[in-house]
Each structure stands twice: as structure tokens, then as C-alpha cells.
Design a protein around this motif. Structure first.
Motif, PDB file in Angstrom:
ATOM      1  N   GLU A 217       7.470  21.158  23.321  1.00  0.00           N
ATOM      2  CA  GLU A 217       8.903  21.422  23.182  1.00  0.00           C
ATOM      3  C   GLU A 217       9.652  20.606  24.225  1.00  0.00           C
ATOM      4  OE1 GLU A 217      10.153  23.041  20.822  1.00  0.00           O
ATOM      5  OE2 GLU A 217       8.452  24.198  20.052  1.00  0.00           O
ATOM      6  N   ARG A 218      10.944  20.434  23.977  1.00  0.00           N
ATOM      7  CA  ARG A 218      11.756  19.724  24.951  1.00  0.00           C
ATOM      8  C   ARG A 218      11.726  20.486  26.278  1.00  0.00           C
ATOM      9  NH1 ARG A 218      17.477  18.338  26.049  1.00  0.00           N
ATOM     10  NH2 ARG A 218      18.157  20.291  25.114  1.00  0.00           N
ATOM     11  N   GLY A 219      11.541  19.778  27.376  1.00  0.00           N
ATOM     12  CA  GLY A 219      11.548  20.404  28.687  1.00  0.00           C
ATOM     13  C   GLY A 219      10.247  21.107  29.048  1.00  0.00           C
ATOM     14  N   ALA A 220       9.227  20.955  28.237  1.00  0.00           N
ATOM     15  CA  ALA A 220       7.948  21.633  28.512  1.00  0.00           C
ATOM     16  C   ALA A 220       7.355  21.157  29.835  1.00  0.00           C
ATOM     17  CB  ALA A 220       6.958  21.388  27.387  1.00  0.00           C
ATOM     18  N   PHE A 221       7.562  19.910  30.143  1.00  0.00           N
ATOM     19  CA  PHE A 221       7.104  19.379  31.433  1.00  0.00           C
ATOM     20  C   PHE A 221       7.985  18.199  31.788  1.00  0.00           C
ATOM     21  CE2 PHE A 221       4.366  18.113  27.893  1.00  0.00           C
ATOM     22  CZ  PHE A 221       4.576  16.746  27.859  1.00  0.00           C
ATOM     23  N   THR A 222       7.906  17.745  33.031  1.00  0.00           N
ATOM     24  CA  THR A 222       8.765  16.635  33.421  1.00  0.00           C
ATOM     25  C   THR A 222       8.479  15.448  32.516  1.00  0.00           C
ATOM     26  OG1 THR A 222       7.348  16.873  35.340  1.00  0.00           O
ATOM     27  CG2 THR A 222       9.687  16.389  35.757  1.00  0.00           C
ATOM     28  N   GLY A 223       9.537  14.878  32.005  1.00  0.00           N
ATOM     29  CA  GLY A 223       9.350  13.732  31.107  1.00  0.00           C
ATOM     30  C   GLY A 223       9.398  14.136  29.650  1.00  0.00           C
ATOM     31  N   GLU A 262      -7.515  31.151  13.996  1.00  0.00           N
ATOM     32  CA  GLU A 262      -6.298  31.775  13.450  1.00  0.00           C
ATOM     33  C   GLU A 262      -5.455  30.828  12.630  1.00  0.00           C
ATOM     34  OE1 GLU A 262      -4.461  33.492  16.882  1.00  0.00           O
ATOM     35  OE2 GLU A 262      -6.328  34.498  17.448  1.00  0.00           O
ATOM     36  N   LYS A 263      -5.805  29.561  12.636  1.00  0.00           N
ATOM     37  CA  LYS A 263      -5.044  28.545  11.904  1.00  0.00           C
ATOM     38  C   LYS A 263      -3.614  28.416  12.416  1.00  0.00           C
ATOM     39  CE  LYS A 263      -8.364  27.978   8.930  1.00  0.00           C
ATOM     40  NZ  LYS A 263      -9.372  27.150   9.549  1.00  0.00           N
ATOM     41  N   THR A 264      -3.316  28.980  13.570  1.00  0.00           N
ATOM     42  CA  THR A 264      -1.968  28.829  14.123  1.00  0.00           C
ATOM     43  C   THR A 264      -2.079  28.288  15.536  1.00  0.00           C
ATOM     44  OG1 THR A 264      -1.910  31.023  15.095  1.00  0.00           O
ATOM     45  CG2 THR A 264      -1.081  30.811  12.832  1.00  0.00           C
ATOM     46  N   PHE A 265      -1.001  27.714  16.009  1.00  0.00           N
ATOM     47  CA  PHE A 265      -0.990  27.175  17.372  1.00  0.00           C
ATOM     48  C   PHE A 265       0.447  27.186  17.889  1.00  0.00           C
ATOM     49  CE2 PHE A 265       1.091  23.117  16.610  1.00  0.00           C
ATOM     50  CZ  PHE A 265       1.002  23.023  15.226  1.00  0.00           C
ATOM     51  N   LYS A 266       0.576  26.993  19.173  1.00  0.00           N
ATOM     52  CA  LYS A 266       1.903  26.864  19.771  1.00  0.00           C
ATOM     53  C   LYS A 266       2.024  25.473  20.343  1.00  0.00           C
ATOM     54  CE  LYS A 266       2.496  31.647  21.464  1.00  0.00           C
ATOM     55  NZ  LYS A 266       1.394  32.376  20.846  1.00  0.00           N
ATOM     56  N   ARG A 267       3.218  24.884  20.243  1.00  0.00           N
ATOM     57  CA  ARG A 267       3.421  23.621  20.941  1.00  0.00           C
ATOM     58  C   ARG A 267       3.407  23.902  22.434  1.00  0.00           C
ATOM     59  NH1 ARG A 267       8.305  22.671  17.463  1.00  0.00           N
ATOM     60  NH2 ARG A 267       7.492  21.788  15.530  1.00  0.00           N
ATOM     61  N   VAL A 268       3.100  22.918  23.242  1.00  0.00           N
ATOM     62  CA  VAL A 268       3.130  23.098  24.689  1.00  0.00           C
ATOM     63  C   VAL A 268       4.563  23.469  25.078  1.00  0.00           C
ATOM     64  CG1 VAL A 268       2.806  21.990  26.928  1.00  0.00           C
ATOM     65  CG2 VAL A 268       1.285  21.422  25.019  1.00  0.00           C
ATOM     66  N   GLY A 269       4.690  24.564  25.829  1.00  0.00           N
ATOM     67  CA  GLY A 269       6.022  25.009  26.247  1.00  0.00           C
ATOM     68  C   GLY A 269       6.753  25.795  25.166  1.00  0.00           C
ATOM     69  N   GLY A 270       6.105  26.023  24.045  1.00  0.00           N
ATOM     70  CA  GLY A 270       6.775  26.740  22.962  1.00  0.00           C
ATOM     71  C   GLY A 270       6.241  28.154  22.817  1.00  0.00           C
ATOM     72  N   SER A 271       6.967  29.011  22.098  1.00  0.00           N
ATOM     73  CA  SER A 271       6.488  30.378  21.953  1.00  0.00           C
ATOM     74  C   SER A 271       6.209  30.707  20.486  1.00  0.00           C
ATOM     75  CB  SER A 271       7.507  31.352  22.531  1.00  0.00           C
ATOM     76  OG  SER A 271       8.765  31.084  21.936  1.00  0.00           O
ATOM     77  N   ALA A 272       6.730  29.899  19.577  1.00  0.00           N
ATOM     78  CA  ALA A 272       6.542  30.219  18.163  1.00  0.00           C
ATOM     79  C   ALA A 272       5.131  29.848  17.718  1.00  0.00           C
ATOM     80  CB  ALA A 272       7.562  29.464  17.331  1.00  0.00           C
ATOM     81  N   ASP A 273       4.543  30.694  16.884  1.00  0.00           N
ATOM     82  CA  ASP A 273       3.257  30.357  16.280  1.00  0.00           C
ATOM     83  C   ASP A 273       3.499  29.508  15.044  1.00  0.00           C
ATOM     84  OD1 ASP A 273       1.271  31.483  17.879  1.00  0.00           O
ATOM     85  OD2 ASP A 273       1.763  33.494  17.140  1.00  0.00           O
ATOM     86  N   LEU A 274       2.921  28.315  15.051  1.00  0.00           N
ATOM     87  CA  LEU A 274       3.097  27.432  13.899  1.00  0.00           C
ATOM     88  C   LEU A 274       1.830  27.452  13.070  1.00  0.00           C
ATOM     89  CD1 LEU A 274       4.711  24.477  15.846  1.00  0.00           C
ATOM     90  CD2 LEU A 274       5.866  26.284  14.553  1.00  0.00           C
ATOM     91  N   LYS A 275       2.014  27.360  11.761  1.00  0.00           N
ATOM     92  CA  LYS A 275       0.855  27.445  10.887  1.00  0.00           C
ATOM     93  C   LYS A 275       0.692  26.131  10.120  1.00  0.00           C
ATOM     94  CE  LYS A 275      -1.219  30.731   7.672  1.00  0.00           C
ATOM     95  NZ  LYS A 275      -2.389  31.022   8.524  1.00  0.00           N
ATOM     96  N   VAL A 276      -0.525  25.599  10.094  1.00  0.00           N
ATOM     97  CA  VAL A 276      -0.774  24.392   9.304  1.00  0.00           C
ATOM     98  C   VAL A 276      -2.086  24.544   8.557  1.00  0.00           C
ATOM     99  CG1 VAL A 276       0.448  22.717  10.761  1.00  0.00           C
ATOM    100  CG2 VAL A 276      -1.950  23.262  11.213  1.00  0.00           C
ATOM    101  N   ASP A 277      -2.271  23.664   7.584  1.00  0.00           N
ATOM    102  CA  ASP A 277      -3.529  23.650   6.846  1.00  0.00           C
ATOM    103  C   ASP A 277      -4.198  22.293   7.081  1.00  0.00           C
ATOM    104  OD1 ASP A 277      -5.557  23.589   4.931  1.00  0.00           O
ATOM    105  OD2 ASP A 277      -4.153  22.929   3.365  1.00  0.00           O
ATOM    106  N   VAL A 278      -5.139  22.244   7.998  1.00  0.00           N
ATOM    107  CA  VAL A 278      -5.861  20.987   8.205  1.00  0.00           C
ATOM    108  C   VAL A 278      -7.362  21.268   8.243  1.00  0.00           C
ATOM    109  CG1 VAL A 278      -4.033  19.880   9.563  1.00  0.00           C
ATOM    110  CG2 VAL A 278      -5.866  21.094  10.728  1.00  0.00           C
TER     111      VAL A 278
END
Ligand SMILES: Nc1ncnc2c1ncn2[C@@H]1O[C@H](COP(=O)(O)OP(=O)(O)OP(=O)(O)O)[C@@H](O)[C@H]1O
Ligand SMILES: [Mg+2]
Length: 454
Positions: A217-223, A262-278
Motif C-alpha cells: 500500500e502507499r506509505g507502507a515503507f519509506t519509498g 486460505e487463498k487470501t493475502f494482504k498487501r504489505v502495509g494493508g489490512s484488507a484480505d485480497l482473494k485471487v485464484d492462482v
């Protein structure tokens, strides 16, 4: 098409004469040989079809047939036999003969057979050239090999491709075909039109690898001045190939495990669980079980990945795959380099079949590429493989000790005898073949009480 060349091999002059005379009428170029040795030599000059007598003074037809086919599987062979038993006929076809004919034969019938046979090769060559240029580069038959291991791998890949199963673990030494298998699996599956994303786990530092995989996510770490999608997200509907999974640090291993479960993950610095099919394909040339034992790799992740393991054995354990691979690469480099190398001679093939291939298929591919670039003739010969001829045995650690052990003295004696025989007892040359000096050869001749045959 160039004028086809036909080689007539028979020790009876009358038979050679009647066949060559008749076939010349059809406009072919004719060569003759009386013996097996002569026939094999002649084949090097580029022969399209061989009429081969079953009984030759120095060898039987089946042996010669096999050697011709090894050198160039495209060469057609029609076996001529005076006492055709069903058995010989069956054997001949099994070894790749195009046909066989009984003696005495009708020369017109033979001429017809020859014409038909040559039509087939011409077609076969055209089809193969078309395939090489147009076929999808990662179809299942791109995995070359006849060994049970490789046949099994192809079958397994096909099954997995058609199934919804999502995780696969590929293991095997460097150069055994893990990358290739991963791509074949992707392109054979319903995911083929979706992305194939590839990442090498050892290539990036931990933090970067995590954000590459899962995004940030934006602002997750410097840069991190804006939001970024990770590979897993971009591959939605497709395949993620995690190469060198054995190098992944434990913290990331835990996150990967969570994603697989769980087939879900969070972006670094994010809180939402995102679901994908890979589909995740992981690969490693390490022994993961051993890494688990030593505490470098999470056991739970290992078991999660190991549901569908595919092991690619080293090439030295499936030597029957070597001829097929050699011809496959000769074909590909003929196309790529616009060359017309027709095949490889029996000695060179034997050399390649015996070499231990520590770098596996990749090393074999490179050896053929090099040989084709440098070869002068239209057939590859041992001299085109300098690395194999000079260092095959210097790679001492790769000479495998048979399970039941070996008699070292006996082995030494046998090598000395072979070197002497091959050099007609020229001691200097024999010594050179064995990498020792003349005194050392003399010493061994005495030690083993060898005598020059008169
Ligand atoms: N069975 C096979 N048939 C045809 N080509 C093969 C086969 N196996 C491997 N190759 C070729 O050999 C080369 C090396 O294979 P690949 O890159 O897949 O090895 P790898 O196991 O991923 O090695 P590494 O562990 O070093 O990454 C590639 O050019 C690949 O196309
Ligand atoms: Mg690889």
C-alpha cells in the motif's frame, strides 16, 4: 528436393549390380558397400535410404540397422533377407526399419518400395520443420525423453494441468528441466491465456521479495509512494512460479503458507484480505526434506507444497533420454543457425551417452549448440565435443561406483588393454589416452603381463 542418395549394402556383387542399375534409372544417386563397416562409413556422406542385406560378412543386419538409426533417425532402411522368419521381420521393424523384403526379390517391387519410402521422409521432414517453427513453444511434447521417469512426468503434468489442484513442487538438480516443466504445466492448463509470473526467490532481499509477491500500500515503507500490485495479484487466473523456493526466508515462508491455505493475502502495509485464484508452482534444486531437518525450511510449508511433488531425475540416471535430446537439439539448431547437420556418428553418440552430465540437459544443449557452430562436416563426430573427450574421466567424482563394488585392479587392467588395442600397441599414444607417461604404461604392461598379439 535434392536427388535422394541410396546406399546398397550387400556382399554379393550381382545383387548390388542389379539394384543399382535399376534404381539409377529412377534418377537416384547410388552408393555401394560390401561390409557393415564400409556401410557405416558411407552413411556419413549423407544417405537418405539404405537397402541393407541381413547377413553381412562382418556383422548382422540388425546391429547395423541400429547404428544407422542412432546416427540419423531419418535415414530409411529396407532390410533384405534370404530367410525371412517372422521374428527377424518383427525385430527389424522394432529397430526402426521402414520395411523388409525377401530374397530373391523383384527389382521393380524394390524400386516401388523405395519411391514410397522416400516420399514419407520428405513429408516427415516438412512436418517437423513446420512444427519446430510454428508449434506452441511449451506444448507437452517439448519435454523430450523416453525414460519411464520422463514419460511419467509428462503424464503427471498433463493430469495436473487438467485438474484444479493448485500447488505443485518441482525438484531436481540444476538443468534438469524444472523451468520447462513449470511453463509446460501452465500452457497445458486452462490458465494458459492468463499470466505466467515467474520470480526467483534468491534474487531479492527479503523485504523486496515480500512486496514483489504480495504488493504494498502507499506509505507502507519509506519509498512506497504509491500502491503497487504484487505478482500474485497480477497473476490472477494464471500461474505463479516461485523458483529456488529453498532460499526463501522463514518469515516469508509463513506468509506464503497462509496464502496457500486460505487463498487470501494482504498487501504489505494493508489490512484488507485480497482473494485471487492462482496456481503456485514452486521449484528447488535443494533437498527440501533435508532443509526441513536442519530447520531452514518450515515443515508445514513443505508438506503443503509437497502434495503434488514432481521429481526430475538427473540426466545420468536416465541415459536412454540422451539420443532423443541430441536429435531434438540438432533439429532446433539446424533451424536456428540455418545449418544442415544430418546427425551424429555412433562414436560421438556413445561418448555423449557415457558422459556424466553434471549440468544435466542444459549442459547437453550447450554441448550440441557449440558442436553445431563449429562442426565442418554434416555429421557430428567425437572431435566436435572436445569437453567430453578430454575431461569425461577427469571429473573423477562423477564416475559412479556400482552398488556391488568393483575390482580396481581388474578395471585398471581393462583400461590399459583397451588403450593398447585402440592404438595398435603404440605405447606413447596409449599412455596419452590414459593420461600417464610411457614408463607408467610399460610398468603396467609388465605388472599385468600383457603381450602384444602377433
Ligand atoms: N526433457 C527435456 N526436453 C527438452 N529440453 C529440456 C528438457 N529438460 C530440460 N530441457 C532444457 O534444458 C535447459 C535447462 O532446463 P531448465 O532451465 O528447465 O532447468 P532447471 O531445472 O530450471 O535448472 P536450474 O535449477 O538451474 O534453474 C532448458 O533450455 C530446457 O529447455
Ligand atoms: Mg530453473
Amino acid at each position: 528436393m535434392q536427388t535422394p542418395t541410396i546406399l546398397v549394402v550387400d556382399d554379393e556383387e550381382l545383387i548390388r549390380w542389379s539394384l543399382t542399375t535399376r534404381l539409377k534409372e529412377d534418377g537416384y544417386r547410388l552408393l555401394e558397400a560390401e561390409t557393415a563397416a564400409d556401410a557405416l562409413k558411407r552413411c556419413r556422406d549423407g544417405v537418405d535410404l539404405v537397402l541393407l542385406d541381413y547377413r553381412l560378412p562382418d556383422a548382422d543386419g540388425l546391429t547395423v540397422l541400429k547404428q544407422i538409426k542412432d546416427a540419423d533417425p531419418d535415414t530409411l532402411v529396407i532390410l533384405l533377407t534370404a530367410y525371412a522368419s517372422v521374428d527377424t521381420a518383427v525385430e527389424a521393424m522394432k529397430h526402426g526399419a521402414y520395411h523388409y523384403a525377401n530374397k530373391p526379390f523383384d527389382v521393380d517391387e524394390i524400386a516401388l518400395l523405395v519411391e514410397k519410402a522416400l516420399e514419407t521422409t520428405q513429408l516427415r521432414r516438412e512436418v517437423r520443420a513446420l512444427r519446430a517453427t510454428q508449434a506452441r513453444p511449451y506444448s507437452l511434447d517439448r519435454i523430450v525423453g523416453v525414460s519411464p521417469a520422463i514419460a511419467g512426468t509428462r503424464a503427471l503434468l498433463q493430469k495436473i494441468a487438467a485438474s484444479p489442484a493448485s500447488t505443485v513442487l518441482l525438484t531436481g538438480e540444476s538443468g534438469t528441466g524444472k523451468d520447462l516443466a513449470a511453463k509446460v504445466l501452465h500452457f497445458a492448463s486452462a490458465r494458459a491465456s492468463r499470466p505466467f509470473m515467474n520470480i526467483t526467490c534468491s534474487a531479492l532481499p527479503e523485504a523486496l521479495l515480500e512486496s514483489e509477491l504480495f504488493g504494498h500500500e502507499r506509505g507502507a515503507f519509506t519509498g512506497a509512494d504509491r500502491q503497487k500490485r504484487g505478482l500474485i495479484e497480477s497473476a490472477d487466473g494464471g500461474t505463479v512460479f516461485l523458483d529456488e523456493i529453498g532460499e526463501m526466508v522463514p518469515a516469508l515462508q509463513a506468509k506464503l503458507l497462509r496464502f496457500l491455505e486460505e487463498k487470501t493475502f494482504k498487501r504489505v502495509g494493508g489490512s484488507a484480505d485480497l482473494k485471487v485464484d492462482v496456481r503456485v508452482i514452486a521449484a528447488t534444486n535443494r533437498n527440501l526434506q533435508e532443509e526441513v531437518r536442519q530447520g531452514h525450511f518450515r515443515e508445514d510449508l513443505y508438506y503443503r507444497l509437497n502434495v503434488l511433488p514432481i521429481v526430475l531425475p538427473p540426466l545420468r540416471e536416465r541415459r536412454e533420454d540422451i539420443p532423443g535430446l541430441v536429435h531434438f537439439y540438432i533439429d532446433s539448431y539446424n533451424t536456428e543457425f540455418k545449418k544442415r547437420v544430418r546427425g551424429i556418428d555412433a562414436d560421438a553418440m556413445t561418448l555423449l551417452e557415457r558422459y556424466p552430465w553434471p549440468g544435466n540437459v542444459r549442459e547437453l544443449r550447450n554441448a550440441i549448440e557449440r558442436a553445431m557452430l563449429l562442426a565442418d562436416g554434416d555429421t557430428l563426430v567425437p572431435g566436435d565435443f572436445p569437453a567430453m573427450t578430454s575431461s569425461a574421466l577427469r571429473l573423477g567424482d562423477r564416475v559412479e561406483l556400482p552398488a556391488g563394488g568393483i575390482d580396481l585392479e581388474q578395471l585398471e587392467r581393462s583400461l590399459v588393454v583397451q588403450a593398447l588395442e585402440r592404438t595398435a600397441w603404440n605405447q606413447t599414444k596409449a599412455a596419452a589416452l590414459l593420461g600417464v607417461n610411457r614408463d607408467q604404461i610399460r610398468y603396467r604392461i609388465e605388472k599385468f603381463q600383457l603381450e602384444k598379439p602377433s
